[in-house]
Scaffold this motif. Structure first.
Motif, PDB file in Angstrom:
ATOM      1  N   GLY A   1      -1.388   5.404  -5.557  1.00 35.87           N
ATOM      2  CA  GLY A   1      -0.796   4.292  -6.375  1.00 35.87           C
ATOM      3  C   GLY A   1      -1.789   3.087  -6.236  1.00 35.87           C
ATOM      4  O   GLY A   1      -2.941   2.997  -5.451  1.00 35.87           O
ATOM      5  N   LEU A   2      -1.476   2.485  -7.325  1.00 37.28           N
ATOM      6  CA  LEU A   2      -1.890   0.937  -7.365  1.00 37.28           C
ATOM      7  C   LEU A   2      -1.215   0.079  -6.340  1.00 37.28           C
ATOM      8  O   LEU A   2      -0.066   0.126  -5.893  1.00 37.28           O
ATOM      9  CB  LEU A   2      -1.897   0.394  -8.973  1.00 37.28           C
ATOM     10  CG  LEU A   2      -2.530   1.340 -10.105  1.00 37.28           C
ATOM     11  CD1 LEU A   2      -2.307   0.521 -11.213  1.00 37.28           C
ATOM     12  CD2 LEU A   2      -3.979   1.171  -9.587  1.00 37.28           C
ATOM     13  N   VAL A   3      -1.913  -1.153  -6.105  1.00 35.44           N
ATOM     14  CA  VAL A   3      -1.258  -1.992  -5.306  1.00 35.44           C
ATOM     15  C   VAL A   3      -0.058  -2.663  -6.067  1.00 35.44           C
ATOM     16  O   VAL A   3      -0.120  -3.145  -7.242  1.00 35.44           O
ATOM     17  CB  VAL A   3      -2.184  -3.255  -4.998  1.00 35.44           C
ATOM     18  CG1 VAL A   3      -1.530  -4.543  -4.344  1.00 35.44           C
ATOM     19  CG2 VAL A   3      -3.495  -2.965  -3.955  1.00 35.44           C
ATOM     20  N   PRO A   4       1.110  -2.584  -5.285  1.00 33.58           N
ATOM     21  CA  PRO A   4       2.333  -3.172  -6.260  1.00 33.58           C
ATOM     22  C   PRO A   4       2.144  -4.472  -6.713  1.00 33.58           C
ATOM     23  O   PRO A   4       1.586  -5.267  -6.117  1.00 33.58           O
ATOM     24  CB  PRO A   4       3.453  -3.002  -4.863  1.00 33.58           C
ATOM     25  CG  PRO A   4       2.845  -1.956  -3.818  1.00 33.58           C
ATOM     26  CD  PRO A   4       1.370  -2.232  -4.083  1.00 33.58           C
ATOM     27  N   GLY A   5       2.746  -4.588  -7.840  1.00 32.93           N
ATOM     28  CA  GLY A   5       2.706  -5.842  -8.639  1.00 32.93           C
ATOM     29  C   GLY A   5       1.237  -6.176  -9.581  1.00 32.93           C
ATOM     30  O   GLY A   5       1.150  -7.169  -9.808  1.00 32.93           O
ATOM     31  N   THR A   6       0.497  -5.150  -9.338  1.00 36.60           N
ATOM     32  CA  THR A   6      -0.807  -5.562 -10.018  1.00 36.60           C
ATOM     33  C   THR A   6      -1.047  -4.476 -11.202  1.00 36.60           C
ATOM     34  O   THR A   6      -0.151  -3.689 -11.387  1.00 36.60           O
ATOM     35  CB  THR A   6      -2.061  -5.104  -9.252  1.00 36.60           C
ATOM     36  OG1 THR A   6      -1.969  -3.462  -8.752  1.00 36.60           O
ATOM     37  CG2 THR A   6      -2.088  -5.924  -7.932  1.00 36.60           C
ATOM     38  N   THR A   7      -1.494  -5.010 -12.292  1.00 39.42           N
ATOM     39  CA  THR A   7      -1.918  -4.427 -13.493  1.00 39.42           C
ATOM     40  C   THR A   7      -3.177  -3.822 -13.843  1.00 39.42           C
ATOM     41  O   THR A   7      -3.716  -3.345 -14.705  1.00 39.42           O
ATOM     42  CB  THR A   7      -1.292  -5.090 -14.724  1.00 39.42           C
ATOM     43  OG1 THR A   7      -2.148  -6.455 -14.786  1.00 39.42           O
ATOM     44  CG2 THR A   7       0.035  -5.367 -14.637  1.00 39.42           C
ATOM     45  N   ASN A   8      -4.110  -4.172 -12.809  1.00 42.92           N
ATOM     46  CA  ASN A   8      -5.538  -3.519 -12.855  1.00 42.92           C
ATOM     47  C   ASN A   8      -5.713  -2.434 -11.957  1.00 42.92           C
ATOM     48  O   ASN A   8      -4.686  -1.628 -11.630  1.00 42.92           O
ATOM     49  CB  ASN A   8      -6.521  -4.775 -12.559  1.00 42.92           C
ATOM     50  CG  ASN A   8      -6.106  -5.319 -11.027  1.00 42.92           C
ATOM     51  OD1 ASN A   8      -5.615  -4.374 -10.097  1.00 42.92           O
ATOM     52  ND2 ASN A   8      -6.529  -6.203 -10.596  1.00 42.92           N
ATOM     53  N   ALA A   9      -7.030  -2.189 -11.853  1.00 41.51           N
ATOM     54  CA  ALA A   9      -7.154  -0.849 -11.090  1.00 41.51           C
ATOM     55  C   ALA A   9      -7.509  -1.082  -9.850  1.00 41.51           C
ATOM     56  O   ALA A   9      -8.420  -0.580  -9.271  1.00 41.51           O
ATOM     57  CB  ALA A   9      -8.576  -0.061 -11.715  1.00 41.51           C
ATOM     58  N   THR A  10      -6.466  -1.831  -8.902  1.00 42.87           N
ATOM     59  CA  THR A  10      -6.898  -2.052  -7.548  1.00 42.87           C
ATOM     60  C   THR A  10      -5.927  -0.714  -6.818  1.00 42.87           C
ATOM     61  O   THR A  10      -4.886  -0.999  -7.038  1.00 42.87           O
ATOM     62  CB  THR A  10      -6.236  -3.614  -7.110  1.00 42.87           C
ATOM     63  OG1 THR A  10      -6.942  -4.493  -7.905  1.00 42.87           O
ATOM     64  CG2 THR A  10      -6.338  -3.608  -5.633  1.00 42.87           C
ATOM     65  N   LEU A  11      -6.665  -0.049  -6.167  1.00 41.48           N
ATOM     66  CA  LEU A  11      -5.977   0.897  -5.611  1.00 41.48           C
ATOM     67  C   LEU A  11      -5.807   0.776  -3.962  1.00 41.48           C
ATOM     68  O   LEU A  11      -6.241   0.045  -3.557  1.00 41.48           O
ATOM     69  CB  LEU A  11      -6.888   2.315  -5.417  1.00 41.48           C
ATOM     70  CG  LEU A  11      -7.268   3.029  -6.920  1.00 41.48           C
ATOM     71  CD1 LEU A  11      -8.149   4.022  -6.905  1.00 41.48           C
ATOM     72  CD2 LEU A  11      -5.897   3.575  -7.268  1.00 41.48           C
ATOM     73  N   VAL A  12      -4.294   1.261  -3.942  1.00 39.07           N
ATOM     74  CA  VAL A  12      -4.009   0.942  -2.263  1.00 39.07           C
ATOM     75  C   VAL A  12      -4.771   1.398  -1.251  1.00 39.07           C
ATOM     76  O   VAL A  12      -4.978   1.195  -0.125  1.00 39.07           O
ATOM     77  CB  VAL A  12      -2.575   1.329  -2.092  1.00 39.07           C
ATOM     78  CG1 VAL A  12      -1.460   0.885  -2.871  1.00 39.07           C
ATOM     79  CG2 VAL A  12      -2.435   2.925  -2.247  1.00 39.07           C
ATOM     80  N   GLY A  13      -5.810   2.418  -1.708  1.00 31.71           N
ATOM     81  CA  GLY A  13      -6.576   3.235  -0.615  1.00 31.71           C
ATOM     82  C   GLY A  13      -8.047   2.866  -0.815  1.00 31.71           C
ATOM     83  O   GLY A  13      -8.735   3.346  -0.162  1.00 31.71           O
ATOM     84  N   GLY A  14      -8.452   1.909  -1.481  1.00 24.48           N
ATOM     85  CA  GLY A  14      -9.626   1.422  -1.775  1.00 24.48           C
ATOM     86  C   GLY A  14     -10.466   2.303  -2.145  1.00 24.48           C
ATOM     87  O   GLY A  14     -11.869   2.133  -2.138  1.00 24.48           O
TER      88      GLY A  14
END
Length: 856
Positions: free
Chosen positions: A815-828
């Motif tokens: 998933g994406l980092v919660p609360g973000t709308t860009n392409a920041t992935l929780v796994g890097g």
């Protein structure tokens, strides 16, 4: 007797064996079950040879849980892969679906949620050597260096006995979770052949396989069985959108929508094939595997000589993260040029692949017989596994910047491990006026292990090395070895009718860390033919593998470079880490065997395994780059240790540091195994075998060892946790606590059908984009269905079609980092739709296949 087939199939999947050691050979016995068609009460049942030294112990009389899988049962698993066979038939067994870096080329497996290294693999009762390809990167299978089950062809196997109980006191180091004993075919004539082809529904992975097994007599009193196997498996493609230059819909970013995107980056994907799914890191490796096995024996009249062996060759490669065009560049007189390994225009990025050429062999020879009331078995086994490592379709950025040239193929060096074992085993029966003779067993073992890392070529080690996998430097390379000696005594007795007692003790001495004494006691009492209780208490240990102690390499991604620091190195001691020492275990189990009606058997076994000083991979200790939060702290001494180990890291990455194996925690595993089997005969309407088996398993970290205090860049002394949230989750929650398998085999005339359903409980892991905050990622409860249809065209020809994961269930995506709308992935990572690779049912979805079997 159609009921015979049904009873034996049902009994084999739920068989339970006595705790003890090993007999010399399998025999035949019988249990009393009446066949309603003929009135006969003699139904053949296999005598077990795993977990007991006493002869004549049948599956129905067992005192510790063991599942026995016969060749016919295994033949109805679609994928020609022994890991898949055991995954689909044994609830406490889980197989790795995907591995990071070279671990994706040698997938592992484990029992009861413990480490793969806690399960001992035997071939015909003799210890199997481990792989040299250590699983380094974090995850539930980190540290695996055990025997590679994929190098044992299912077509060569008569049956498999899976002892689900601590057995280190019987077999020595490694048998904390249990033992998998592969019994090879010992036919004296005939043979069989098989051809299969299959593919995943929509992720690729085309597979072709074929096997040929031949058996013949040797003289009047001998036999030899030879099996050949070949399998080709293509890449699978799961996920693939790249967050660096595409949005979450796969649309190419432009400088108008994203000012940070350069024209060069915009040109990356349209110029590459498979747009927009160009990042192929998530998926199976492509592999070609050849296995050859033989099993032979000759009776010279009271003395039987035997020999068996294997040879395997595997060539495999796996995709790594795609590299953008700016990754490798050269500036001369103000003009910047970019390296393009494919020579396309416009300039493209490239997708490196890690590749292995593996050769594996093992040979066992021995003699057995009887003299003066003693049975003896003298044997020796030698096994060796060598992996040559390459990086292809890659580049060395520093070499290109400094010289204007870089190769695209790098030889990174090799791993090689070998094991020499010599065994002397003796058994003797003593009449003592009890319900059965006392069975006395004793013997000894000598073992020598060697682990070697070979250096890579000059281009692979120039500065930071090739993209995706640097070569092994001279400081990484080396040869390390050890030897051990062991002696054991095992006494099995039956004081009164229905009560079995078995006690064993073992003393082992290792050249590198000293001596250990361990013991085991097990008992079973049959209150009636319908009800029995059994229990076991044992201690055990696991010696650290030489790979865990001495492996050294650099693990890289497009944004990070981390050194796997050898645990037993001077550089590790610079940080305050001590040499690895053995793990210690204590096992308890209590179970029951219930037979309420004929042909129905129910077993329930509860267990607890405590492991002290468990060897685990640490979280990341940073030496530079990254954030400066309290969790992700930079330490100059870490950078100094990297230099002391001789490593040079990529200067363009944003994170550097080390990981290390250490005796970092105590763990406690608790669980329950339940198995039920029933055979039905419907007369002219056919017959069926019904099985239901399940495992509940929970592992907790009960104690975490203190990490050495480190001084950060501000001069502050900080104690960093050895295991971050991600490392703890890999131990405690990344495997489902519940796995239940229900199956039916139905046959009538020339037709038969296998239906199998597996329920995997919830599992979860924790990921971090930068080593700071961690985010929980969950895989929910899932049902996986398998189906196979068979038609017996003639007595010697059977045609089959089927599907594994027939409903095409796939792993959730990262998933994406919660609360973000860009392409920041929780796994890097770089894939926007990357699968959660710890999925217990794999990442590829459904697999359909066809198979033809011929016997002669």
């Amino acid at each position: 007797m159609r009921i015979v087939t049904s009873i034996s199939r049902g009994a084999l999947i739920v068989a339970l064996a006595s705790a003890g050691h090993m007999t010399a050979s399998a025999q035949t016995a019988s249990v009393t079950v009446t066949d309603p068609q003929t009135g006969s009460s003699e139904i053949p049942d296999d005598i077990i040879v795993t977990g007991t030294r006493a002869t004549g112990i049948t599956a129905a009389e067992s005192a510790a849980p063991i599942k026995v899988l016969d060749a016919e049962l295994m033949s109805h698993v679609g994928q020609p892969n022994l890991n898949q066979v055991l995954t689909q038939l044994v609830p406490s067994f889980t197989a790795q679906a995907f591995g990071g870096d070279t671990a994706n080329l040698t997938l592992s497996a484990r029992l009861r949620g413990l480490s793969p290294n806690h399960t001992l693999v035997l071939i015909n009762g003799k210890r199997r050597h481990g792989t040299s390809n250590l699983a380094v990167l974090g995850g539930p299978y980190q540290g695996a260096a055990t025997a590679d089950l994929d190098l044992i062809s299912p077509a060569s196997i008569k049956r498999i006995e899976v002892l689900e109980d601590g057995a280190a006191a019987q077999y020595g180091s490694d048998a904390i979770a249990g033992v998998i004993n592969v019994i090879l075919k010992d036919d004296k004539e005939g043979g069989d052949a098989s051809l299969t082809a299959g593919e995943n529904y929509d992720t690729g992975g085309r597979t072709y396989g074929g096997s040929l097994h031949l058996a013949t007599k040797v003289g009047e009193n001998g036999f030899i069985n030879v099996t050949g196997f070949y399998r080709y498996h293509d890449f699978t493609q799961v996920g693939g959108l790249d967050r660096r230059v595409t949005d979450i819909n796969g649309k190419l970013l432009t400088s108008a929508t994203t000012p940070s995107i350069t024209p060069l980056q915009q040109s990356l994907y349209p110029g590459m094939s498979d747009f927009p799914y160009v990042n192929k890191i998530s998926g199976d490796a492509q592999s070609r595997l050849i296995n050859l096995q033989y099993n032979s024996a000759y009776d010279f009249g009271g003395i039987e000589a035997y020999s068996f062996g294997t040879y395997s060759r595997r060539v495999a490669s796996a995709y790594e993260n795609v590299r953008v065009p700016t990754r490798v560049s050269r500036t001369v007189a103000g003009v910047t040029t970019y390296f393009d390994p494919e020579g396309d225009s416009p300039v493209n990025g490239f997708s490196p692949r890690e590749k292995i050429r593996e050769e594996d062999m093992a040979f066992t020879g021995g003699v057995r017989g009887d003299v003066s009331g003693f049975h003896y078995d003298l044997s020796s086994t030698f096994g060796q596994d060598k992996n040559e490592i390459y990086t292809v379709n890659s580049a060395n950025a520093s070499l290109y910047a400094d010289t204007g040239f870089t190769p695209t193929t790098f030889y990174n060096g090799f791993f090689k491990s070998s094991e020499l074992t010599a065994n002397a085993d003796f058994t003797h029966e003593i009449e003592a006026g009890m319900a059965a003779p006392i069975n006395l067993a004793f013997g000894g073992e000598y073992r020598k292990n060697v682990y070697e890392i070979g250096a890579g070529d000059a281009a692979s080690t120039y500065k930071e090395g090739g993209q995706s996998y640097p070569g092994f430097r001279s400081s990484d390379a080396g040869v390390n070895g050890r030897n051990s000696q062991a002696g054991y005594v095992d006494v099995a007795l039956m004081p009164v009718e229905g009560w079995k007692v078995d006690v064993a003790g073992r003393y082992e001495h290792y050249s590198d860390f000293g001596s250990k004494f361990i013991y085991k006691g097990t008992t079973r009492y049959d209150f009636s033919d319908a009800f029995a209780l059994r229990g076991t208490f044992s201690t055990g240990f696991r010696a650290p593998t030489l790979a865990e102690s001495f492996y050294s390499a650099t693990n890289v991604s497009p944004t990070s470079a981390f050194v796997q620091l050898p645990a037993n190195s001077a550089a590790a001691k610079l940080l305050g880490f001590a040499n690895l020492k053995p793990e210690k275990s204590t096992n308890y189990s209590l179970g029951t065997v219930i037979r309420p009606v004929p042909r129905l058997t129910i077993t329930i076994d509860a267990y607890q395994v405590k492991i002290e000083d468990r060897i685990l991979g640490t979280g990341s200790l940073f030496g530079g780059g990254g954030a400066t939060s309290p969790v992700n702290v930079n330490f100059p001494v870490v950078t100094a240790a990297i230099r002391a180990n001789g490593n040079v890291l990529d200067p363009t990455v944003t994170q550097t540091g080390i990981n290390i194996f250490t005796n970092g925690a105590d763990t406690r595993t608790r669980g329950i195994d339940v198995v039920a089997s029933y055979a039905s005969d419907f007369g002219e309407y056919g017959n069926a075998t019904w099985t239901l088996s399940g495992n509940y398993n929970q592992t907790k970290i009960t104690k975490v060892m203190s990490a050495p205090p480190l001084v950060n860049v501000l001069g502050q002394t900080i104690t960093v946790p050895l295991f971050d949230e991600g490392a703890r989750a890999n131990i405690e929650t990344a495997s489902p606590r519940v796995k239940v398998i229900g199956s039916t085999f139905y046959s009538i005339d020339k037709f038969s059908m296998t239906l199998r359903g597996t329920v995997y409980g919830k599992s979860s892991a924790r990921y971090s984009p930068d080593g700071g905050k961690f985010y929980k990622q969950t895989i929910g409860t899932a049902f996986i269905g398998d189906v196979e249809l068979n038609f017996k065209a003639t007595d010697d020809l059977e045609l089959s079609i089927g599907a594994n994961n027939v409903f095409n269930k796939k792993s959730p995506t990262l998933g994406l980092v919660p609360g973000t709308t860009n392409a920041t992935l929780v796994g890097g990572g770089n894939q926007l739709d990357a699968p959660l690779t710890f999925s217990p049912y794999g990442i590829n979805g459904g697999y359909y296949y066809a198979r033809m079997n011929v016997s002669f």
